[in-house]
Scaffold this active site. Structure first.
Site, PDB file in Angstrom:
ATOM      1  N   ASP A  30     -32.191  -1.513   6.995  1.00  0.00           N
ATOM      2  CA  ASP A  30     -33.271  -1.631   6.010  1.00  0.00           C
ATOM      3  C   ASP A  30     -34.594  -1.930   6.713  1.00  0.00           C
ATOM      4  O   ASP A  30     -34.626  -2.582   7.759  1.00  0.00           O
ATOM      5  CB  ASP A  30     -32.951  -2.740   5.008  1.00  0.00           C
ATOM      6  CG  ASP A  30     -31.866  -2.330   4.024  1.00  0.00           C
ATOM      7  OD1 ASP A  30     -32.013  -1.268   3.396  1.00  0.00           O
ATOM      8  OD2 ASP A  30     -30.866  -3.065   3.903  1.00  0.00           O
ATOM      9  N   ARG A 248      10.732   6.239   2.088  1.00  0.00           N
ATOM     10  CA  ARG A 248       9.961   5.941   3.300  1.00  0.00           C
ATOM     11  C   ARG A 248       9.829   4.435   3.508  1.00  0.00           C
ATOM     12  O   ARG A 248       9.398   3.717   2.623  1.00  0.00           O
ATOM     13  CB  ARG A 248       8.571   6.567   3.158  1.00  0.00           C
ATOM     14  CG  ARG A 248       7.837   6.781   4.452  1.00  0.00           C
ATOM     15  CD  ARG A 248       6.430   7.286   4.194  1.00  0.00           C
ATOM     16  NE  ARG A 248       6.371   8.461   3.341  1.00  0.00           N
ATOM     17  CZ  ARG A 248       5.243   8.955   2.844  1.00  0.00           C
ATOM     18  NH1 ARG A 248       4.084   8.363   3.109  1.00  0.00           N
ATOM     19  NH2 ARG A 248       5.267  10.014   2.069  1.00  0.00           N
ATOM     20  N   ASP A 365      -0.469   6.445  10.833  1.00  0.00           N
ATOM     21  CA  ASP A 365      -0.828   7.720  10.230  1.00  0.00           C
ATOM     22  C   ASP A 365      -2.345   7.899  10.234  1.00  0.00           C
ATOM     23  O   ASP A 365      -3.018   7.213   9.489  1.00  0.00           O
ATOM     24  CB  ASP A 365      -0.248   7.843   8.810  1.00  0.00           C
ATOM     25  CG  ASP A 365      -0.501   6.603   7.948  1.00  0.00           C
ATOM     26  OD1 ASP A 365      -0.682   5.496   8.489  1.00  0.00           O
ATOM     27  OD2 ASP A 365      -0.521   6.748   6.722  1.00  0.00           O
ATOM     28  N   GLU A 555     -11.671  -1.625   7.344  1.00  0.00           N
ATOM     29  CA  GLU A 555     -10.278  -1.351   7.718  1.00  0.00           C
ATOM     30  C   GLU A 555     -10.122  -1.149   9.212  1.00  0.00           C
ATOM     31  O   GLU A 555      -9.129  -1.571   9.805  1.00  0.00           O
ATOM     32  CB  GLU A 555      -9.827  -0.094   6.971  1.00  0.00           C
ATOM     33  CG  GLU A 555      -8.417   0.362   7.277  1.00  0.00           C
ATOM     34  CD  GLU A 555      -8.090   1.696   6.604  1.00  0.00           C
ATOM     35  OE1 GLU A 555      -6.900   2.000   6.471  1.00  0.00           O
ATOM     36  OE2 GLU A 555      -9.027   2.443   6.236  1.00  0.00           O
TER      37      GLU A 555
END
Length: 617
Positions: A30, A248, A365, A555
């Protein structure tokens, strides 16, 4: 000093002046004044300076607004709070609660609005119930009168063919319910965050590490209770409690969880129950020959579903399907539909999707380390984890059950561990290179791909002193980056994926579970300073991101550039918020709390002052 601030007025002025890109956050990108004047209770002006302090003000205003206040009473100590203290406090006091869910009425009401349900063919949320759980079936049936849900009982024998048949009717799987003062309530669990509102497999273990550090023993205990429910009713710890995950599982951390919970809870009845279930999981999920146990007495992942993984967005597999569609002069969409329906058979695609699903079962994954042949690999990390299972069984039975538990002895499990170590040394350890490599049971060759997983045997105490010394000396320099340990080496990526898109579990990205496992592994073998440096690098990266980007805890990170701006598949959960992070991300939160619990005070002080790792190590 305390400021009494009108929330709406202050928010409007602060954002108008400082949030120049309009994303409801104050970051280093900003172009505002980077100073903001507020009045003290005595009427004097006080100038708040800098991106970090201004974003803290914004966050405190948002917290007060969420609590239903019109006027916020904000102490200066929170606006100018040292970053390490603030991050840890927010995780403990706010983030865990924000990520906690249940599968009772309140939790189901939230799930109904989950974005994953927007594409459902039914206007009702399907809730699938295990065949044997009549309590859950009756509970959800009763909820149908007040909520738009459909309760469906699973068959007694859930086959891959059945799971494929309901992939067009996806839904949520029930978790454990309990009675409290005559009322049925859900046993709580922690979700990763963002778009994830389910209980995930290995995420739950790492989240529990953070929960235990923060004194939330009952919540960690509840996570284990939900693991137990999944094993007893679905036959395995699930990738997550969605219907398409019924075939799974996930990386095995159940014994680690129950050991660590028991150390604090000291509930031997609880331990006995969970030990019995953990042994059942070991025997029925992992040790069935021809499935997840291979002929060399080592293990592999093997997701037993059929066809395309339904959780993937449309178009994800277009490049895979296109050559087959072109050969039949069909559109990709039409070919995909007919293959999914079984109107077209394709052995090559069947094999491809077995490997693809198995990659997802592994938790990694996706990664070029395992892509295309995952079901053929004895993975280093899986066999290290199962070695730890065997050691954990031995230690628990010896220390708590006088050396014998329901026909299993301490010696039995010690022998199991010795047998596995012998096989790991034969097939996975490469002494000339000083590294552990995955082993392909079809080609009978070790992979040459170097991943962060090569260090996981340290965590399981699987290495001899010779192996540990050689491994640390070899692997750490290859994998260490500015922000910690990378998912793989750059050379490994260049070896297998020239001109291919990035995979999120590979270089240049780094992930919380790898860091946490590697820190513990290094400490197991006395590599204290190496662990301290890696902890500092990881926590510095997180802290700097929080300071510069309005509290962002995402994450994953690009550890090479030490940034949350990750340009790989699936985006980066935890970056899309306004005003204040809504829970951070589960195992990232845990990695911060765990790292702080291990980091020396001298380094915590440097971390608060954001001293670059290169100036310390």
């Amino acid at each position: 000093m305390i400021f009494h601030l009108n929330i709406q007025d202050t928010l409007s002025k602060l954002l108008h002046q400082e949030d120049t890109d309009g994303d409801k956050k104050i970051t280093i990108e900003d172009k505002g004044l980077k100073t903001f004047v507020v009045k003290t209770t005595s009427g004097e002006d006080y100038i708040i300076k800098g991106t970090y302090h201004l974003s803290n003000l914004l966050q405190e205003l948002a917290i007060a607004k969420l609590e239903g206040c019109n006027v916020a009473k904000i102490p200066l100590s929170k606006i100018e709070e040292p970053p390490v203290t603030r991050i840890s406090r927010l995780i403990k006091d706010y983030f865990w609660e924000a990520l906690t869910r249940t599968m009772d009425k309140n939790g189901v009401e939230d799930l109904i609005h989950d974005t994953k349900n927007e594409s459902l063919t039914s206007s009702k949320l399907r809730i699938y119930i295990p065949y044997q759980d009549s309590v859950a079936f009756n509970y959800y049936k009763n909820l149908e009168s007040s909520l738009p849900i459909e309760t469906i009982q699973l068959p007694e024998n859930v086959t891959p063919q059945f799971v494929k048949s309901i992939n067009i009717k996806p839904g949520i799987l029930s978790l454990k319910l309990q009675e409290n003062n005559g009322l049925i309530e859900g046993v709580p669990f922690v979700v990763p965050g963002g778009r994830f509102n389910e209980m995930y497999g290995w995420d739950s273990y790492f989240e529990s590490v953070g929960l235990l550090i923060d004194g939330k023993v009952e919540l960690s205990k509840a996570m284990a209770d939900n693991f137990q429910y999944e094993i007893e009713y679905y036959g395995k710890i699930l990738n997550a409690n969605r219907s398409y995950y019924l075939t799974r599982t996930q990386p095995p951390f159940y014994t680690s969880l129950i050991k660590e919970v028991f150390e604090l809870a000291k509930d031997k009845t609880w331990l006995k129950s969970h030990l019995q279930t953990a042994i059942k999981e070991y025997e029925t999920v992992w040790m069935v020959k021809g499935k997840r146990l291979t002929d060399n007495e080592l293990n592999r992942y093997l997701a037993e579903g059929i066809g395309l993984p339904p959780e993937c967005e449309e178009g994800h597999f277009d490049t895979v399907l296109k050559p087959f569609a072109d050969a039949l002069n069909m559109s990709v969409r039409d070919y995909e539909k007919r293959y999914a329906e079984g109107a077209i058979s394709n052995d090559a695609l069947d094999i491809y999707f077995t490997h693809d699903r198995t990659v997802r079962e592994s938790g990694h994954d996706t990664s070029y380390r395992i892509e295309g042949h995952c079901a053929d690999l004895n993975l280093v990390e899986l066999n290290a984890m199962l070695y730890k299972y065997e050691r954990d069984f031995s230690e628990i039975i010896e220390s708590e059950f006088n050396g014998e538990f329901q026909g299993y002895t301490t010696t039995y499990w010690k022998d199991k561990a010795k047998t596995r170590k012998k096989a790991v040394d034969k097939y996975l350890w490469n002494d000339s290179k000083g590294l552990y490599f995955d082993f392909n049971v079809i080609t009978n060759q070790q992979s040459q791909f170097i991943g962060a997983t090569t260090l996981i045997p340290l965590w399981a105490n699987l290495c001899s002193e010779h192996q540990a010394n050689k491994l640390v000396k070899t692997a750490i320099p290859l994998l260490k980056e500015k922000g910690g340990i990378a998912g793989s080496t750059k050379a490994s990526i260049e070896m297998v994926s020239k001109n291919q898109p990035q995979r999120q579990w590979d270089y240049p990205n780094g992930w919380a579970p790898h860091q946490m496992i590697i820190w513990k592994g290094l400490l197991n073998y006395g590599f204290v300073e190496e662990a301290q440096e890696l902890i500092y690098r990881w926590l510095f990266m997180i802290t700097k991101s929080v300071v510069d980007y309005n509290g962002t805890i995402p994450e994953k990170y690009n550890v090479v550039e030490a940034t949350h701006k990750v340009y790989a598949e699936y985006g980066n959960v935890g970056t899309n918020f306004q005003y204040i992070s809504q829970g951070g991300f589960g195992w990232m939160n845990a990695s911060y709390q765990y790292g702080l619990s291990l980091l020396k005070q001298e380094y915590i002080k440097k971390l608060n002052n954001l001293i670059e790792p290169k100036l310390i190590f």
